[in-house]
Design an enzyme around this catalytic site. Structure first.
Site, mmCIF file in Angstrom:
data_model
loop_
_atom_site.group_PDB
_atom_site.id
_atom_site.type_symbol
_atom_site.label_atom_id
_atom_site.label_comp_id
_atom_site.label_asym_id
_atom_site.label_seq_id
_atom_site.Cartn_x
_atom_site.Cartn_y
_atom_site.Cartn_z
ATOM 1 N N SER A 137 0.843 -1.205 0.000
ATOM 2 C CA SER A 137 0.000 0.000 0.000
ATOM 3 C C SER A 137 0.872 1.247 0.000
ATOM 4 O O SER A 137 0.449 2.315 -0.432
ATOM 5 C CB SER A 137 -0.940 0.004 1.203
ATOM 6 O OG SER A 137 -0.203 0.095 2.402
ATOM 7 N N ASN A 138 2.110 1.127 0.500
ATOM 8 C CA ASN A 138 3.002 2.299 0.504
ATOM 9 C C ASN A 138 4.438 1.858 0.220
ATOM 10 O O ASN A 138 5.382 2.422 0.770
ATOM 11 C CB ASN A 138 2.892 3.004 1.873
ATOM 12 C CG ASN A 138 3.568 4.362 1.886
ATOM 13 O OD1 ASN A 138 3.687 5.022 0.855
ATOM 14 N ND2 ASN A 138 4.047 4.772 3.046
ATOM 15 N N PHE A 165 6.239 -4.208 11.440
ATOM 16 C CA PHE A 165 6.348 -2.825 10.956
ATOM 17 C C PHE A 165 5.035 -2.332 10.338
ATOM 18 O O PHE A 165 4.803 -1.126 10.278
ATOM 19 C CB PHE A 165 7.390 -2.719 9.828
ATOM 20 C CG PHE A 165 8.812 -2.972 10.220
ATOM 21 C CD1 PHE A 165 9.543 -2.025 10.919
ATOM 22 C CD2 PHE A 165 9.450 -4.155 9.850
ATOM 23 C CE1 PHE A 165 10.874 -2.245 11.254
ATOM 24 C CE2 PHE A 165 10.780 -4.380 10.173
ATOM 25 C CZ PHE A 165 11.494 -3.428 10.879
ATOM 26 N N SER A 209 6.882 4.165 18.560
ATOM 27 C CA SER A 209 7.306 5.521 18.200
ATOM 28 C C SER A 209 7.370 6.400 19.434
ATOM 29 O O SER A 209 6.613 6.203 20.393
ATOM 30 C CB SER A 209 6.260 6.103 17.243
ATOM 31 O OG SER A 209 6.416 7.496 17.097
ATOM 32 N N TYR A 242 -3.263 8.442 15.027
ATOM 33 C CA TYR A 242 -2.046 7.669 14.748
ATOM 34 C C TYR A 242 -1.310 7.352 16.058
ATOM 35 O O TYR A 242 -0.961 6.199 16.336
ATOM 36 C CB TYR A 242 -1.117 8.442 13.787
ATOM 37 C CG TYR A 242 0.311 7.962 13.850
ATOM 38 C CD1 TYR A 242 0.673 6.729 13.308
ATOM 39 C CD2 TYR A 242 1.302 8.709 14.498
ATOM 40 C CE1 TYR A 242 1.974 6.263 13.407
ATOM 41 C CE2 TYR A 242 2.599 8.251 14.599
ATOM 42 C CZ TYR A 242 2.933 7.032 14.055
ATOM 43 O OH TYR A 242 4.218 6.571 14.169
ATOM 44 N N LYS A 292 -0.537 3.652 18.256
ATOM 45 C CA LYS A 292 0.756 3.138 18.744
ATOM 46 C C LYS A 292 0.672 2.836 20.241
ATOM 47 O O LYS A 292 1.193 1.821 20.710
ATOM 48 C CB LYS A 292 1.887 4.136 18.453
ATOM 49 C CG LYS A 292 2.252 4.234 16.977
ATOM 50 C CD LYS A 292 3.030 3.011 16.490
ATOM 51 C CE LYS A 292 3.011 2.907 14.984
ATOM 52 N NZ LYS A 292 3.791 1.788 14.431
ATOM 53 N N GLY A 315 -0.195 20.637 16.897
ATOM 54 C CA GLY A 315 0.219 19.361 17.492
ATOM 55 C C GLY A 315 1.720 19.233 17.691
ATOM 56 O O GLY A 315 2.173 18.284 18.330
#
Ligand code: UD1
Length: 339
Positions: A35-36, A81, A125, A149, A153, A294
């Site tokens: 997808s990426n 990942f 992260s 996001y 995590k 942010g």
């Protein structure tokens, strides 16, 4: 020496980790839905290492297919990942983020339990420290998130911790990355974001090759050396080596652990721009823009625990990071697609 499944294995950090795993004698198997990313990464890894890793096109959400892969290839550890990673997009598409990142992790853990695989390394992260932490960030700081996001995590970590309480055979390593940048020094593999880059270094690189006119520096009134935001940039090859140390530590029978992977040294946006100009010989046009929603002034790691536990020390400097990013970008202006 182990067969190790890398979900999201053809992505930026997965590909670099595959190189170091191969060089350490392990056999990485790269699973991705592209997808990426692209399967072309495997040929580039072969140019570097002489070994073309196996690539499997598969979505992590398909648990039955994962079980099959784990059994067929006699996998001893999973490095997970595969996840979406753009903060802004996560605000627009929270369902997609929770689905892919949280459900993906549940699926990987369920498949591992069914196949009897007991070691997982999670791509986490520094975003899990939220916005209230005081740097340098230590692993025992409270966790929080300011966007979907980041929340995924935090949740992915929590799910793994909870599962490991119930299943005493499961051993995990959570690796909290600071800001991964740079590329393999050969220029064969690197980061190729689709569309307009959100992150500083890919944006700077695209200004250097003339793809973007100028960088917007988000805020110059932070309480830092020059007023611009400070981060802890880590060379992706150092980060990749951290994964290999982590997986080896688990495979040697040690307990689960959570560590920061960073240098511990804060660098401002303007310092990074200057280092990149020196490494590339290209001027980087920039303008001062308002702060990005942010963002915080300063985020950097306390790197002591990774040093104690794994003997992890970063080796690459800021100038190495910029040089290698530039070699990659200038030789591959279209990423893995031919010019
Ligand atoms: C960002 C994410 C973080 C994520 C990480 C993944 C946000 C708020 N945070 O971290 O959750 O884990 O990427 O790599 O998006 N900058 C500019 N101009 C730009 C881009 C960035 O001045 O065009 C500045 C930022 O304000 C910041 C620094 O450069 O001070 C680094 O930004 P970036 O590369 O986006 O990383 P983070 O914000 O640290």
């Amino acid at each position: 020496m182990a067969n190790i499944l890398l979900t999201g294995g053809t992505g930026y950090i997965g590909a670099h980790t595959a190189v170091v795993l191969i060089e350490s004698g392990h056999t990485p198997i790269l699973l991705d839905n592209f997808s990426n990313s692209t399967p072309k990464v495997a040929e580039r890894i072969q140019v570097i290492t002489g070994v073309k890793p196996m690539v499997i096109e598969q979505d992590v959400l398909d648990t039955a297919a994962l079980v099959d892969v784990l059994n067929t290839h006699d996998i001893q550890a999973v490095i997970h990942f595969a996840a979406h990673k753009a903060v802004g997009e996560s605000v627009e598409k929270p369902l997609s983020y929770y689905q892919n990142n949280v459900m993906g992790t549940l699926s990987v853990l369920a498949a591992m339990a069914q196949a009897g695989v007991h070691h997982i390394v999670l791509s986490s992260s520094a975003t899990v420290y939220g916005e209230n932490g005081v740097p340098p960030m230590s692993e025992d700081a409270p966790l929080s998130a300011t966007n979907p996001y980041g929340q995924t995590k935090v949740m992915m970590e929590q799910i793994i911790r909870d599962v490991a309480v119930a299943d005493k055979t499961l051993r995990y390593a959570m690796l909290r990355y600071f800001n991964p940048v740079g590329a393999h020094p050969s220029g064969q593999i690197g980061e190729h974001p689709r569309g307009i880059p959100n992150n500083l270094m890919p944006y700077v690189q695209q200004v250097a090759i003339g793809l973007r006119e100028k960088l917007s520096v988000f805020g110059n009134d932070y309480p830092t050396a020059d007023g611009t935001g400070e981060r802890d940039y880590i060379h992706v090859m150092d980060l990749a080596r951290g994964h290999v140390l982590a997986v080896n530590h688990l495979l040697a029978g040690n307990d689960s652990f959570t560590v920061n992977l960073g240098t511990g040294k804060p660098v401002t946006v303007l310092q990074m721009v200057q280092a990149f100009e020196q490494a590339s010989g290209k001027p980087i046009a920039y303008t001062i823009a308002p702060r990005r929603a942010g963002d915080v002034a300063s985020v950097y790691a306390n790197p002591q625990l990774a040093r104690q536990l794994l003997g992890f020390e970063t080796e690459y400097t800021i100038s190495d990071m910029c040089r290698d990013a530039w070699v990659w970008q200038s030789r591959n202006p279209n990423g893995y697609d031919e010019a």
